[in-house]
Design a protein around this motif. Structure first.
Motif, short mmCIF file in Angstrom:
data_model
loop_
_atom_site.label_atom_id
_atom_site.label_comp_id
_atom_site.label_asym_id
_atom_site.label_seq_id
_atom_site.Cartn_x
_atom_site.Cartn_y
_atom_site.Cartn_z
N ILE A 106 -6.68 -7.10 8.45
CA ILE A 106 -5.62 -8.44 8.42
C ILE A 106 -5.35 -8.49 6.77
O ILE A 106 -4.45 -8.22 6.31
N PRO A 107 -6.71 -9.00 6.26
CA PRO A 107 -6.21 -9.15 4.84
C PRO A 107 -6.09 -7.84 3.85
O PRO A 107 -5.14 -7.93 3.07
N LEU A 108 -6.55 -6.78 4.43
CA LEU A 108 -6.22 -5.45 3.91
C LEU A 108 -4.72 -4.99 3.91
O LEU A 108 -4.17 -4.47 3.04
N PHE A 109 -4.32 -5.24 5.18
CA PHE A 109 -2.92 -5.20 5.25
C PHE A 109 -1.95 -5.93 4.19
O PHE A 109 -0.94 -5.64 3.55
N ILE A 110 -2.33 -7.31 4.19
CA ILE A 110 -1.74 -8.30 3.40
C ILE A 110 -1.64 -7.85 1.75
O ILE A 110 -0.80 -7.55 1.13
N LEU A 111 -2.82 -7.64 1.25
CA LEU A 111 -2.88 -6.76 -0.02
C LEU A 111 -2.34 -5.55 -0.23
O LEU A 111 -1.61 -5.37 -1.28
N SER A 112 -2.03 -4.74 0.81
CA SER A 112 -1.26 -3.50 0.54
C SER A 112 0.11 -3.99 0.40
O SER A 112 0.75 -3.44 -0.32
N VAL A 113 0.79 -4.81 1.20
CA VAL A 113 2.03 -5.34 1.32
C VAL A 113 2.44 -6.26 -0.05
O VAL A 113 3.63 -5.78 -0.67
N VAL A 114 1.40 -6.83 -0.46
CA VAL A 114 1.58 -7.51 -1.96
C VAL A 114 1.55 -6.44 -3.09
O VAL A 114 2.37 -6.24 -3.92
N ALA A 115 0.61 -5.34 -2.87
CA ALA A 115 0.75 -4.39 -3.68
C ALA A 115 1.90 -3.49 -4.09
O ALA A 115 2.54 -3.30 -4.94
N VAL A 116 2.32 -3.36 -2.84
CA VAL A 116 3.78 -2.52 -2.95
C VAL A 116 5.06 -3.41 -3.56
O VAL A 116 5.70 -2.71 -4.25
N VAL A 128 -11.06 -7.39 12.34
CA VAL A 128 -10.18 -8.49 11.74
C VAL A 128 -10.09 -8.40 10.20
O VAL A 128 -9.18 -8.87 9.73
N LEU A 129 -10.97 -7.58 9.52
CA LEU A 129 -10.63 -7.52 8.19
C LEU A 129 -9.54 -6.35 7.71
O LEU A 129 -9.21 -6.70 6.47
#
Length: 244
Positions: A44-54, A41-42
């Motif tokens: 999910i936040p890593l994916f969100i952070l990667s999208v925000v970073a890009v 489940v963790l």
């Protein structure tokens, strides 16, 4: 009899080897998306952070590139207009450029006729606003660079806890391959978090370097503009000294 026993053992060995190869082939065929999904489940936040970073990297890169201007040519044009006494034309020219330097000098041009100190204050205040806009969302990138690896480590720790809880529930009677599978699944979050963090940290420093260079250019251009405004008064003072 011994030959028969040997054949049985050989068949069992071949079957085990075939199963091992089959499992290895299935693991090789596992897609990247399926691999990341094993992280839990963790992810999910890593994916969100990667999208925000890009998003931040692309937006800031585009914004900084659009903010660049040929400083010498711009200053010469403004100088020519002001020497001709055409203040309104200079303001219109700055409005048409719509760059940080143009907005900074526009604030100074509006104060023409006032003491030079008022003009410097107006330029300084406009410069602070432009620097704020240049550094916009950079704190997001710095936060992602620090938080993403921590989330990854957290995922690994929780995954290891679950693996050892399974060992305890089975009273230690576990297959090493099962334990290894649980461990590599737990390590996926650490690898993902480190990758996201490294990329965010690298681009943070790269973009910050571009911002610092641009701020330095704006400060120098603003100082040149102040010198430009003071040049006529200095000339008059020299003429007065000659007359005196």
């Amino acid at each position: 009899m011994q030959a028969l026993f040997f054949l049985i053992i050989q068949a069992q060995t071949d079957t085990t080897a075939a199963d091992t190869l089959s499992m290895a082939a299935e693991q090789e065929q596992m897609s990247m998306l399926e691999l990341l999904a094993e992280g839990g489940v963790l992810m999910i936040p890593l994916f969100i952070l990667s999208v925000v970073a890009v998003y931040v990297i692309a937006e800031r890169w585009r914004s900084l590139n659009n903010a660049r201007i040929e400083i010498d040519g711009f200053l010469r044009t403004v100088e020519s207009m002001l020497k001709d006494g055409d203040r309104e034309r200079a303001l219109t020219y700055c409005d048409g450029i719509d760059k940080p330097l143009a907005r900074i000098l526009k604030a100074g041009i509006r104060r023409l006729g006032r003491p030079i100190r008022d003009i410097e204050d107006a330029i300084s205040n406009a410069g602070k606003k432009e620097i704020y806009h240049l550094e916009k969302r950079m704190n997001w990138l710095a936060t992602i660079a620090g938080v993403a690896p921590l989330i990854g480590f957290t995922g690994t720790v929780t995954g290891m806890i679950e693996a050892f809880m399974d060992i305890q529930s089975l009273q230690g009677n576990v297959n090493p391959s099962v334990l290894a599978g649980g461990i590599w699944e737990a390590l996926i979050t650490t690898a993902t978090g480190l990758i996201v963090g490294i990329i965010a940290y690298g681009f943070y420093n790269f973009l910050l370097g571009k911002i610092n260079r641009m701020v330095h250019e704006l400060e120098n251009a603003s100082a040149d503009f102040i010198d430009l405004l003071q040049a006529p008064s200095n000339k008059k003072e020299k003429e007065r000294e000659k007359v005196g």
